[in-house]
Design an enzyme around this catalytic site. Structure first.
Site, PDB file in Angstrom:
ATOM      1  N   HIS A 297       0.822  -1.225   0.000  1.00  0.00           N
ATOM      2  CA  HIS A 297       0.000   0.000   0.000  1.00  0.00           C
ATOM      3  C   HIS A 297       0.853   1.271   0.000  1.00  0.00           C
ATOM      4  O   HIS A 297       0.335   2.357  -0.251  1.00  0.00           O
ATOM      5  CB  HIS A 297      -0.990   0.005   1.167  1.00  0.00           C
ATOM      6  CG  HIS A 297      -0.376   0.099   2.525  1.00  0.00           C
ATOM      7  ND1 HIS A 297      -1.072  -0.228   3.671  1.00  0.00           N
ATOM      8  CD2 HIS A 297       0.851   0.458   2.966  1.00  0.00           C
ATOM      9  CE1 HIS A 297      -0.307  -0.048   4.733  1.00  0.00           C
ATOM     10  NE2 HIS A 297       0.856   0.363   4.320  1.00  0.00           N
ATOM     11  N   ASP A 298       2.138   1.146   0.275  1.00  0.00           N
ATOM     12  CA  ASP A 298       3.022   2.312   0.266  1.00  0.00           C
ATOM     13  C   ASP A 298       3.401   2.778  -1.135  1.00  0.00           C
ATOM     14  O   ASP A 298       3.922   3.885  -1.295  1.00  0.00           O
ATOM     15  CB  ASP A 298       4.328   2.005   1.012  1.00  0.00           C
ATOM     16  CG  ASP A 298       4.158   1.965   2.521  1.00  0.00           C
ATOM     17  OD1 ASP A 298       3.160   2.518   3.023  1.00  0.00           O
ATOM     18  OD2 ASP A 298       5.019   1.375   3.193  1.00  0.00           O
TER      19      ASP A 298
END
Length: 390
Positions: A297-298
């Protein structure tokens, strides 16, 4: 990252990051009923609706005042309220005022607010820690969560105050990519230290949920890519006695992981390898399972695919990759915890929270088979997308 607290009184979500998908709850109601606090009044920040009730601005009031709850918790933590009260008979407003050298009026209001949020319990005239606060908000406790509270209050709260700017510019607001090498560049080392301690606590509980939901009894060697403080590896090795693990992390974090592994007395089963999954040409080999937990998700889609390609290359035939995340549903309507974490990624990173369909398509493109999604409930993730290399 964790996304909600639960009240000791009701066992339900305290703030507006709910843990269930609206499609599973129904179109307008929470299956477990309106979210309330100890006196059965709706908690600021928790949306409560009733399909049989006429439209009202109450849900909007609850949304817009959501920060009242989080700032009350943050102020109480900053004043060290919960550590002060741990192991004591509690305090009155007058005693707290004297201890903090403040007036009794704000002391009384703070105690009342914390009790309303399920953080304190009132016994007669005295306030004591609730089980929730005593377990997670007292310094020195094994699962101390206060570093996360502090980090969000000092770092993320100002960034979220500029959310509209992030939406307009598609750039983070908690740091400047033009002047800083990473989102933690220039951050207070002491604050980072307590933050990592809190993330270890969150990850421990998330790893436990993952290990109980995904059968790893057939796995023998796990590679934890971007494994942080080794919380997942420690917990999974405790759950599965035949499992060994490698934590692959940046050098400055790998030494934290090594310390945690030593504390857990698992150095004979868990090793740490310093590296960079973008800079290094390949990932460490010799593992039948690769875990990416709260990592993808980064990053933007192209960089996620780069990481997954390296995972695929490192896996033997029959190996599996596990992506554990707060998954946005395939219809992109929730659940709130994942959807709002995705907005947090806008404020903090180049990434977002992806859907099972997206992860599944990327894994299938690589050649993975038997792709499936396993759902569970935890602070840091709500499910895992799993694919097997034929």
């Amino acid at each position: 990252m964790p996304n909600y607290l639960t009240t000791a009184a009701s066992g339900q979500d305290l703030v507006w990051l709910l843990d269930t998908d609206p499609a599973q709850r129904g179109s307008a109601t929470n299956a477990s009923g309106p979210i309330t606090v100890a006196d059965n009044t709706p908690c600021g920040g928790a949306m409560t609706t009733d399909a049989d009730r006429a439209l009202s601005p109450v849900p909007l009031m609850q949304l817009t005042t959501g920060f009242w709850a989080s700032k009350t918790l943050a102020a109480a933590h900053e004043l060290d309220l919960f550590s002060r009260l741990s192991g004591t008979p509690g305090t009155t407003a007058g005693e707290l005022a004297e201890a903090l050298a403040i007036e009794e009026r704000p002391a009384d209001m703070l105690l009342t607010g914390c009790a309303a949020l399920g953080l304190l319990v009132k016994n007669g005239r005295r306030y004591v820690n609730s089980p929730l606060a005593d377990e997670f908000l007292v310094r020195g406790k094994p699962y101390y969560f206060g570093g996360f509270v502090q980090m969000l209050d000092q770092r993320l709260y100002p960034g979220w105050g500029r959310l509209a700017e992030a939406i307009r510019t598609n750039r983070p607001t908690t740091w400047d990519p033009d002047r800083q090498s990473s989102l933690f560049d220039g951050e207070d080392p002491e604050l980072l230290s307590v933050f990592w301690e809190a993330m270890h606590s969150i990850s421990t509980f998330t790893a436990r949920a993952l290990g109980e939901s995904v059968d790893l009894s057939g796995a023998r060697k796990l590679l934890d890519v971007g494994g942080g403080s080794a919380a997942f590896d420690i917990e999974l090795c405790r759950l599965y006695p035949d499992l060994a693990a490698t934590v692959y992390e940046l050098p400055q974090i790998a030494h934290i992981a090594a310390g945690k592994v030593k504390e857990a007395d698992l150095s004979d089963r868990i090793e740490t390898v310093a590296g960079d999954f973008f800079a290094d040409p390949s990932l460490p080999g010799g593992h039948d399972t690769i875990l990416l937990s709260m990592i993808l998700h980064d990053w933007a889609e192209d960089r996620c695919r780069t990481i997954l390609r390296k995972c695929w290359a490192a896996l033997p035939s029959g190996g599996q990759v596990i992506v554990a995340e707060l998954l946005v549903n395939d219809t992109r309507t929730g659940p709130p915890a994942a959807a709002l974490m995705s907005l947090n990624m806008l404020v903090e990173t180049e990434g977002r929270n992806y859907t099972p369909a997206e992860y599944g398509a990327w894994l299938a493109e690589l050649g993975c088979q038997d792709i499936r999604t396993v759902w569970f409930e935890a602070a840091g993730a709500n499910g895992a997308v799993i694919g097997r290399k034929p």
